[in-house]
Design a protein around this motif. Structure first.
Motif, PDB file in Angstrom:
ATOM      1  N   PHE A 310       0.772  -1.286  -0.126  1.00  0.00           N
ATOM      2  CA  PHE A 310      -0.082   0.093  -0.019  1.00  0.00           C
ATOM      3  C   PHE A 310       1.004   1.383   0.017  1.00  0.00           C
ATOM      4  N   PRO A 311       0.637   2.295  -0.999  1.00  0.00           N
ATOM      5  CA  PRO A 311       1.321   3.545  -0.875  1.00  0.00           C
ATOM      6  C   PRO A 311       0.738   4.370   0.125  1.00  0.00           C
ATOM      7  N   GLY A 312       1.020   4.413   1.252  1.00  0.00           N
ATOM      8  CA  GLY A 312       0.405   4.992   2.316  1.00  0.00           C
ATOM      9  C   GLY A 312      -0.653   4.109   3.150  1.00  0.00           C
ATOM     10  N   ALA A 313      -1.050   4.808   4.243  1.00  0.00           N
ATOM     11  CA  ALA A 313      -1.983   4.111   5.134  1.00  0.00           C
ATOM     12  C   ALA A 313      -3.502   3.660   4.312  1.00  0.00           C
ATOM     13  N   PRO A 314      -3.677   2.470   4.080  1.00  0.00           N
ATOM     14  CA  PRO A 314      -4.932   2.071   3.312  1.00  0.00           C
ATOM     15  C   PRO A 314      -6.097   2.373   4.207  1.00  0.00           C
ATOM     16  N   ASP A 315      -7.452   2.482   3.615  1.00  0.00           N
ATOM     17  CA  ASP A 315      -8.548   2.415   4.353  1.00  0.00           C
ATOM     18  C   ASP A 315      -9.082   0.868   4.355  1.00  0.00           C
ATOM     19  N   ILE A 316     -10.239   0.746   5.313  1.00  0.00           N
ATOM     20  CA  ILE A 316     -10.446  -0.697   5.343  1.00  0.00           C
ATOM     21  C   ILE A 316     -10.981  -1.114   4.055  1.00  0.00           C
ATOM     22  N   GLY A 317     -11.571  -0.563   3.275  1.00  0.00           N
ATOM     23  CA  GLY A 317     -12.128  -0.942   1.805  1.00  0.00           C
ATOM     24  C   GLY A 317     -10.823  -1.419   0.968  1.00  0.00           C
ATOM     25  N   THR A 318      -9.767  -0.762   0.955  1.00  0.00           N
ATOM     26  CA  THR A 318      -8.712  -1.090   0.434  1.00  0.00           C
ATOM     27  C   THR A 318      -7.950  -2.345   0.687  1.00  0.00           C
ATOM     28  N   LEU A 319      -7.957  -2.423   2.325  1.00  0.00           N
ATOM     29  CA  LEU A 319      -7.518  -3.605   3.156  1.00  0.00           C
ATOM     30  C   LEU A 319      -8.082  -4.934   2.605  1.00  0.00           C
ATOM     31  N   VAL A 320      -9.450  -4.732   2.610  1.00  0.00           N
ATOM     32  CA  VAL A 320     -10.274  -5.837   2.376  1.00  0.00           C
ATOM     33  C   VAL A 320     -10.099  -6.310   0.902  1.00  0.00           C
ATOM     34  N   HIS A 321      -9.977  -5.448  -0.049  1.00  0.00           N
ATOM     35  CA  HIS A 321      -9.890  -5.735  -1.439  1.00  0.00           C
ATOM     36  C   HIS A 321      -8.736  -6.491  -1.671  1.00  0.00           C
ATOM     37  N   GLU A 322      -7.562  -6.038  -1.305  1.00  0.00           N
ATOM     38  CA  GLU A 322      -6.209  -6.613  -1.428  1.00  0.00           C
ATOM     39  C   GLU A 322      -6.133  -7.979  -0.753  1.00  0.00           C
ATOM     40  N   LEU A 323      -6.691  -8.121   0.445  1.00  0.00           N
ATOM     41  CA  LEU A 323      -6.548  -9.396   1.102  1.00  0.00           C
ATOM     42  C   LEU A 323      -7.667 -10.530   0.340  1.00  0.00           C
ATOM     43  N   ALA A 324      -8.835 -10.022  -0.162  1.00  0.00           N
ATOM     44  CA  ALA A 324      -9.518 -10.877  -0.974  1.00  0.00           C
ATOM     45  C   ALA A 324      -8.741 -11.336  -2.122  1.00  0.00           C
ATOM     46  N   HIS A 325      -7.879 -10.468  -2.827  1.00  0.00           N
ATOM     47  CA  HIS A 325      -7.262 -11.064  -3.891  1.00  0.00           C
ATOM     48  C   HIS A 325      -6.431 -12.295  -3.448  1.00  0.00           C
ATOM     49  N   GLN A 326      -6.115 -12.434  -2.166  1.00  0.00           N
ATOM     50  CA  GLN A 326      -5.067 -13.546  -1.864  1.00  0.00           C
ATOM     51  C   GLN A 326      -5.893 -14.865  -2.472  1.00  0.00           C
ATOM     52  N   TRP A 327      -7.131 -14.909  -2.331  1.00  0.00           N
ATOM     53  CA  TRP A 327      -7.998 -15.964  -2.805  1.00  0.00           C
ATOM     54  C   TRP A 327      -8.154 -15.930  -4.302  1.00  0.00           C
ATOM     55  N   TYR A 328      -8.476 -14.741  -4.725  1.00  0.00           N
ATOM     56  CA  TYR A 328      -8.934 -14.564  -6.131  1.00  0.00           C
ATOM     57  C   TYR A 328      -8.020 -13.763  -6.667  1.00  0.00           C
TER      58      TYR A 328
END
Length: 473
Positions: A310-328
């Protein structure tokens, strides 16, 4: 009229016949195996030169050293691969950097460079099915590459070091390889940097030592990984290691300038992983976490495997998005870049589901708002279908993300929640650590409900041009 050729002497005819017979006998003895060069590029619909034909990489062993003051990188890359055809030569993708030496099976190999192609000619042809190792010694100043959409990837210098980001083809800026998402491999990465700096990569930290003013760390990624989600972040990071309540290691590396702004959202990683496991099935990797650089270190967040950047502190939506990518995307990886919506549509829909489960809008309300006035936020929302981006410059545009999520919501409406949430878990389980394309997915959905007509979903929402008619109740 053509002049008649003089008669060939009998003795010469006999000698020639004997030579031909001997050659045929030799060919019969050795099975007639004669290698041909592997393809330079896999003819991806959007990046035709990405990747290479004729072999499959199973493991990368990267031994690197970087000096931020001079911006010089030196490395030795050893690739273990299996020949998928009889090979007389094969290509590796490498943009820039100077090659000093190449060996195959420990023997010096001839090589040449043309653009991003490093063509290697092994001393002897490689038979189909043979496991071989190619080692490349290289050095230089790694390049920052510009994507067709204008974003930057590859090797990105930062205020205290550098970060390597690879989507879609940037990994070829810092190590040679078969840089296409269809070829996944395990990794060992050893990196040496000046003492006082941290170097963070994918997978697990297996060794660290400091000597003579230099620190060397080694990272091991056991699960198959596409090269575009491989990363290396070098700089001044605060590194923390914890575990989730279930015992999953959580590794975070945060630039001190972003530490305070990141603290609360990163503390929610265990909760996001637990929620995602409930919806998507068991977490597919051996650890999780995040790398948080400074704003401006890159123009985007990226789902780098195990720990997104993340370039800078993420918001919760961006964190959820990128962690969901670990599956998808990371575990189930697209076969080609045309299948990008399978990454981004699922990760975007994960944000909708998070909101639905945490006091925000329901997924239906999010869908309706997008349909009614999504153009206000996404000017290009209806400019092309998610299943067929108009060009390489648009594979990361909003139709791939937002309309991709809308496709999934239409599937949910037809399947019903029970079958749809089973799909969210079963799809990444079925293709765990593999690759899949859009046809694989549509066939999978149709098999779940053979009596349901998904034609309108595919024709109107996945592949249809323009804004589809409003879906019925």
């Amino acid at each position: 009229m053509p002049r008649s050729a003089p008669p060939v002497p009998v003795a010469l005819r006999v000698a020639t016949a004997l030579l031909v017979a001997g050659a045929l006998a030799l060919t019969a003895c050795d099975g007639g195996v004669h290698g041909t060069p592997g393809g330079s590029g896999l003819r991806d619909p959007y990046f035709p030169k990405a990747g290479n034909g004729g072999y499959d990489v199973t493991h990368y062993d990267l031994d690197l050293a970087y000096d931020p003051d001079t911006e010089k990188l030196s490395g030795t890359a050893t690739l273990t691969a299996r020949a998928t055809q009889d090979l007389s030569a094969f290509d590796l993708d490498l943009d820039g950097l100077d090659v000093q030496k190449v060996t195959v099976g420990g023997e010096t190999a001839r090589w040449n460079r043309t653009g991003q192609e490093l063509t290697v000619r092994p001393p002897d042809d490689l038979d189909e099915g043979r496991i071989f190792r190619v080692t490349v010694d290289y050095s230089g100043t790694p390049a920052t590459l510009t994507d067709p959409d204008g974003s930057e990837e590859g090797w990105l210098p930062t205020g205290t070091g550098a970060v390597a980001l690879g989507e879609p083809t940037g990994s070829m800026a810092w190590f040679p390889g078969n840089h296409h998402p269809s070829d996944k491999a395990s990794y060992d990465l050893t990196i040496t940097v000046p003492e006082g700096l941290q170097a963070v990569s994918n997978g697990e930290l297996t060794a660290s030592r400091t000597s003579g003013g230099r620190t060397t760390t080694t990272w091991h990624t056991a699960e198959p990984m596409a090269s575009y989600v491989a990363t290396l972040a070098i700089g001044d990071y605060d590194v923390h290691r914890t575990t989730t309540p279930e015992g999953l290691p959580v590794h975070t590396a945060v630039d001190p300038a972003e530490a305070e702004a990141s603290r609360k959202v990163l503390a929610r990683i265990p909760a996001v992983i637990a929620w995602a496991e409930d919806n998507f099935g068991p977490y597919p990797f051996s650890s999780t976490g995040a790398i948080v650089g400074r704003e401006g270190d890159a123009g985007y967040a990226l789902e780098t495997q195990n720990r997104p950047f993340f370039p800078g502190a993420p918001d919760i939506g961006t964190l959820v998005h990128e962690l969901a990518h670990q599956w998808y995307g990371d575990s189930v990886t697209p076969k080609t870049w045309r299948d990008m919506w399978l990454n981004e549509g699922f990760a975007t829909y994960a944000e909708w589901l998070w909101d639905e489960d945490h006091g925000g809008d329901s997924a239906q309300e999010t869908f309706d708002a997008l349909y009614d006035h999504g153009e206000d936020d996404y000017e290009d929302l209806w400019s092309f279908p998610p299943g067929k981006p108009s060009s390489a410059a648009h594979i990361s545009d909003s139709p791939v993300y937002q309309r991709g999520a809308m496709v999934l919501h239409q599937i949910r409406r037809r399947l019903g929640d029970t079958a749809f949430f089973a799909l969210l878990r079963d799809w990444p389980t079925t293709h765990r650590h593999g690759t899949a394309d859009t046809e694989d997915f549509t066939s999978y959905v149709e098999d779940l409900a053979p009596d349901e007509d998904f034609g309108p979903v595919w024709d109107d929402w996945l592949y249809g041009e323009g804004k589809p008619a409003r879906p019925g109740p």
